[in-house]
Write a protein that holds these residues in place. Structure first.
Motif, PDB file in Angstrom:
ATOM      1  N   ASN A   1       0.825  -1.204   0.000  1.00  0.00           N
ATOM      2  CA  ASN A   1       0.000   0.000   0.000  1.00  0.00           C
ATOM      3  C   ASN A   1       0.858   1.253   0.000  1.00  0.00           C
ATOM      4  OD1 ASN A   1      -2.865  -0.383   0.005  1.00  0.00           O
ATOM      5  ND2 ASN A   1      -2.584  -1.536   1.890  1.00  0.00           N
ATOM      6  N   TYR A   2       2.058   1.124   0.538  1.00  0.00           N
ATOM      7  CA  TYR A   2       2.889   2.295   0.721  1.00  0.00           C
ATOM      8  C   TYR A   2       4.251   2.151   0.043  1.00  0.00           C
ATOM      9  CZ  TYR A   2      -0.611   2.687   4.336  1.00  0.00           C
ATOM     10  OH  TYR A   2      -1.789   2.726   5.006  1.00  0.00           O
TER      11      TYR A   2
ATOM     12  N   ILE B   1       0.144  -0.620  20.566  1.00  0.00           N
ATOM     13  CA  ILE B   1       0.501   0.782  20.793  1.00  0.00           C
ATOM     14  C   ILE B   1      -0.244   1.651  19.791  1.00  0.00           C
ATOM     15  CG2 ILE B   1       2.349   2.482  20.545  1.00  0.00           C
ATOM     16  CD1 ILE B   1       4.275   0.341  21.652  1.00  0.00           C
ATOM     17  N   ALA B   2      -0.229   1.202  18.555  1.00  0.00           N
ATOM     18  CA  ALA B   2      -0.812   1.998  17.481  1.00  0.00           C
ATOM     19  C   ALA B   2      -2.323   2.150  17.619  1.00  0.00           C
ATOM     20  CB  ALA B   2      -0.476   1.386  16.131  1.00  0.00           C
ATOM     21  N   VAL B   3      -2.981   1.151  18.162  1.00  0.00           N
ATOM     22  CA  VAL B   3      -4.421   1.295  18.315  1.00  0.00           C
ATOM     23  C   VAL B   3      -4.749   2.130  19.540  1.00  0.00           C
ATOM     24  CG1 VAL B   3      -4.944  -0.819  17.101  1.00  0.00           C
ATOM     25  CG2 VAL B   3      -4.756  -0.866  19.572  1.00  0.00           C
TER      26      VAL B   3
ATOM     27  N   ALA C   1       4.334   8.757  18.153  1.00  0.00           N
ATOM     28  CA  ALA C   1       3.875   9.138  16.819  1.00  0.00           C
ATOM     29  C   ALA C   1       4.605   8.321  15.751  1.00  0.00           C
ATOM     30  CB  ALA C   1       4.093  10.629  16.594  1.00  0.00           C
TER      31      ALA C   1
ATOM     32  N   VAL D   1       3.354   4.748  15.613  1.00  0.00           N
ATOM     33  CA  VAL D   1       2.055   4.604  14.948  1.00  0.00           C
ATOM     34  C   VAL D   1       2.239   4.688  13.433  1.00  0.00           C
ATOM     35  CG1 VAL D   1      -0.268   5.524  14.707  1.00  0.00           C
ATOM     36  CG2 VAL D   1       0.863   5.575  16.930  1.00  0.00           C
ATOM     37  N   ARG D   2       3.078   5.614  13.011  1.00  0.00           N
ATOM     38  CA  ARG D   2       3.335   5.703  11.574  1.00  0.00           C
ATOM     39  C   ARG D   2       3.910   4.392  11.050  1.00  0.00           C
ATOM     40  NH1 ARG D   2       5.931  10.362  12.965  1.00  0.00           N
ATOM     41  NH2 ARG D   2       7.894   9.538  12.169  1.00  0.00           N
TER      42      ARG D   2
ATOM     43  N   TYR E   1       1.296   1.843  10.779  1.00  0.00           N
ATOM     44  CA  TYR E   1       0.463   2.127   9.623  1.00  0.00           C
ATOM     45  C   TYR E   1       1.130   1.631   8.369  1.00  0.00           C
ATOM     46  CZ  TYR E   1      -3.805   4.664  10.105  1.00  0.00           C
ATOM     47  OH  TYR E   1      -5.108   4.977  10.307  1.00  0.00           O
ATOM     48  N   GLU E   2       2.389   1.950   8.256  1.00  0.00           N
ATOM     49  CA  GLU E   2       3.087   1.607   7.040  1.00  0.00           C
ATOM     50  C   GLU E   2       3.306   0.111   6.917  1.00  0.00           C
ATOM     51  OE1 GLU E   2       6.217   4.274   7.664  1.00  0.00           O
ATOM     52  OE2 GLU E   2       4.998   6.002   7.106  1.00  0.00           O
TER      53      GLU E   2
ATOM     54  N   LEU F   1      -2.534  -1.976  11.033  1.00  0.00           N
ATOM     55  CA  LEU F   1      -3.871  -1.520  11.388  1.00  0.00           C
ATOM     56  C   LEU F   1      -4.820  -1.831  10.241  1.00  0.00           C
ATOM     57  CD1 LEU F   1      -2.820   1.949  12.757  1.00  0.00           C
ATOM     58  CD2 LEU F   1      -3.321  -0.102  14.054  1.00  0.00           C
ATOM     59  N   ASP F   2      -5.995  -2.294  10.586  1.00  0.00           N
ATOM     60  CA  ASP F   2      -6.987  -2.608   9.542  1.00  0.00           C
ATOM     61  C   ASP F   2      -8.379  -2.514  10.102  1.00  0.00           C
ATOM     62  OD1 ASP F   2      -5.632  -2.983   7.227  1.00  0.00           O
ATOM     63  OD2 ASP F   2      -5.081  -5.037   7.703  1.00  0.00           O
TER      64      ASP F   2
ATOM     65  N   ASN G   1     -11.129   0.664   5.840  1.00  0.00           N
ATOM     66  CA  ASN G   1     -10.054  -0.200   6.303  1.00  0.00           C
ATOM     67  C   ASN G   1     -10.028  -0.286   7.818  1.00  0.00           C
ATOM     68  OD1 ASN G   1      -8.417  -1.377   4.222  1.00  0.00           O
ATOM     69  ND2 ASN G   1      -7.907   0.708   3.599  1.00  0.00           N
ATOM     70  N   TYR G   2     -10.545   0.747   8.460  1.00  0.00           N
ATOM     71  CA  TYR G   2     -10.415   0.822   9.905  1.00  0.00           C
ATOM     72  C   TYR G   2     -11.749   1.002  10.606  1.00  0.00           C
ATOM     73  CZ  TYR G   2      -5.838   1.835   8.072  1.00  0.00           C
ATOM     74  OH  TYR G   2      -4.681   1.778   7.373  1.00  0.00           O
TER      75      TYR G   2
ATOM     76  N   VAL H   1      -2.312  10.398  15.613  1.00  0.00           N
ATOM     77  CA  VAL H   1      -1.561  10.017  14.415  1.00  0.00           C
ATOM     78  C   VAL H   1      -2.456   9.236  13.458  1.00  0.00           C
ATOM     79  CG1 VAL H   1       0.431   8.781  13.522  1.00  0.00           C
ATOM     80  CG2 VAL H   1       0.580   9.962  15.713  1.00  0.00           C
ATOM     81  N   ARG H   2      -3.252   8.357  14.010  1.00  0.00           N
ATOM     82  CA  ARG H   2      -4.176   7.612  13.148  1.00  0.00           C
ATOM     83  C   ARG H   2      -5.112   8.580  12.440  1.00  0.00           C
ATOM     84  NH1 ARG H   2      -4.958   4.621  17.697  1.00  0.00           N
ATOM     85  NH2 ARG H   2      -7.175   5.176  17.741  1.00  0.00           N
TER      86      ARG H   2
END
Lengths: 224, 224
Positions: A95-96, A174-176, A211, A214-215, A218-219, A223-224, B95-96, B214-215
């Motif tokens: 995706n990225y 952490i990201a969620v 931050a 989380v990035r 994402y990359e 996360l979905d 997606n989320y 960030v999300r």
DNA sequence: TTTTAATTACGTGTAAACACGTATTTTTTG
DNA sequence: CAAAAAATACGTGTTTACACGTAATTAAAA
């Protein structure tokens, strides 16, 4: 033997590896839409494990693999496939156009790297190129590579400290938005352990705060 | 008129709206795979604008719309569609399972909300439910809604407080990893001001920490 | 022009993250 | 089996974020 000898009537078999049924279906449609010069047979796998199992049983000419997948990540899967069956051509999908992913997949042994937002035409171009023994990058990916001068230094390795499965799990949490304490309770671990994982993630990924993590998540498509 | 009267032979026409060809293809395959009880005719649009144009010219029974798209966002598109043609059933896709997105789409007028990682079976279930005049949420989405108590208060509106340009700017800088202090220096402001902006962002977006911000930044396409 | 929204800023306290160590146990792998 | 990698956990201290207020100035809208 760089070039792929496709004689008349040979059916090129492709394995699509992505955990999303929707993406696999989309790929399949695109691939089958213009099968003039290449006769394709398409098979699917929803995970790296399933892919390896299928590859062990059948002969595939190429695999199209998503960067991020639950259990076995894209690069890991690529790595095992090439070690197992070096002849299989691999087109990486993501995706990225993050440099780390490109590097990760290519270093693992992929023969090309394209983003998921490409259209049908470009996908077929990529497939043809890779099948013929060459390397294909979609535009933005190629730019990133040139920009980073990756084409010059062969294997300097960007970060390449491996992130462990546990760390990946923690990263996702952490990201969620969970705190270390919440993650600890969720995984039945000490808060200090999560503290350590978090610190290791920051170090390994060369980041400095949440931050960044989380990035990264994402990359990595965590996360979905 | 809540229920959709589908008489024999009526072909239900669906418009798929997503900027990724791959996703549209995937959806199409899934939708057409089990057309026993519903006769479907599928059309596509790669943007909100194109969708509105198509809707103006043709009659659609339902639209499946991705949350995030370049020009016109998902919620904006939904909003215009329902104002334009209120009879069209709308299934939101994302997606989320972020609360803000669910809220955004549902408040705009969607009749259901599912994640992109659902399988064929669930997609069809969602389509059937929405077409019959009811509301469908995939599992994790439903949980989020219950968790947030959104089902109780009808339209209290979770965020719907507008995020100001300045806040957006700060949000972006937070997301790229700057601390409040660094942002303050960059914008020639007091650290306390950024503190306030950050707090307001958390409140307005219904989030609780940096990870959430960030999300949010990602989804608002502030990064890349 | 009045009212509203936006931007700016501070006070105070608690919670969490970040940084640097060390160190044991378990699992994987050569 | 020995070595390496991964997962576990703690100590200590600093910095940053988060929560809850209040409030003045400025720009925009009614």
């Amino acid at each position: 033997m760089e070039t792929n000898k496709r004689k008349h009537g040979h059916i090129t078999s492709v394995l699509l590896i992505d955990d999303h049924e929707m993406v696999r279906d989309g790929l399949k449609v695109m691939l089958l839409s213009l099968k003039k010069d290449i006769r394709l047979k398409v098979d699917e796998a929803a995970s790296g494990e399933e892919a390896l199992r299928k590859i062990a049983r059948n002969d595939f000419d190429m695999a199209i693999i998503d960067y991020q997948m639950p259990e076995l990540s894209g690069p890991e899967t690529v790595c095992r496939i090439v070690r197992f069956k070096p002849a299989i051509k691999i087109l990486a999908l993501s995706n990225y156009d993050e440099l780390a992913y490109i590097e990760g997949m290519m270093h693992a042994g992929a023969n090309g790297f394209v983003l998921k937002n490409i259209g049908c035409g470009e996908l077929l171009m990529a497939v043809r190129t890779v099948l013929s023994g060459n390397t294909y990058f979609c535009n933005s990916v190629a730019l990133k590579i040139i920009d980073a001068g990756l084409d010059k230094k062969p294997h300097t390795g960007i970060h390449h400290k491996t992130i462990t499965p546990r760390e990946l799990e923690v990263l996702r949490l952490i990201a969620v938005g969970l705190t270390n304490d919440e993650i600890a309770r969720k995984l039945f671990l000490s808060k200090r352990t999560i503290d350590t994982h978090r610190q290791n993630l920051l170090n390994k990924l060369g980041l400095k705060n949440t931050a960044g993590l989380v990035r990264a998540a994402y990359e990595m498509k965590l996360l979905d």
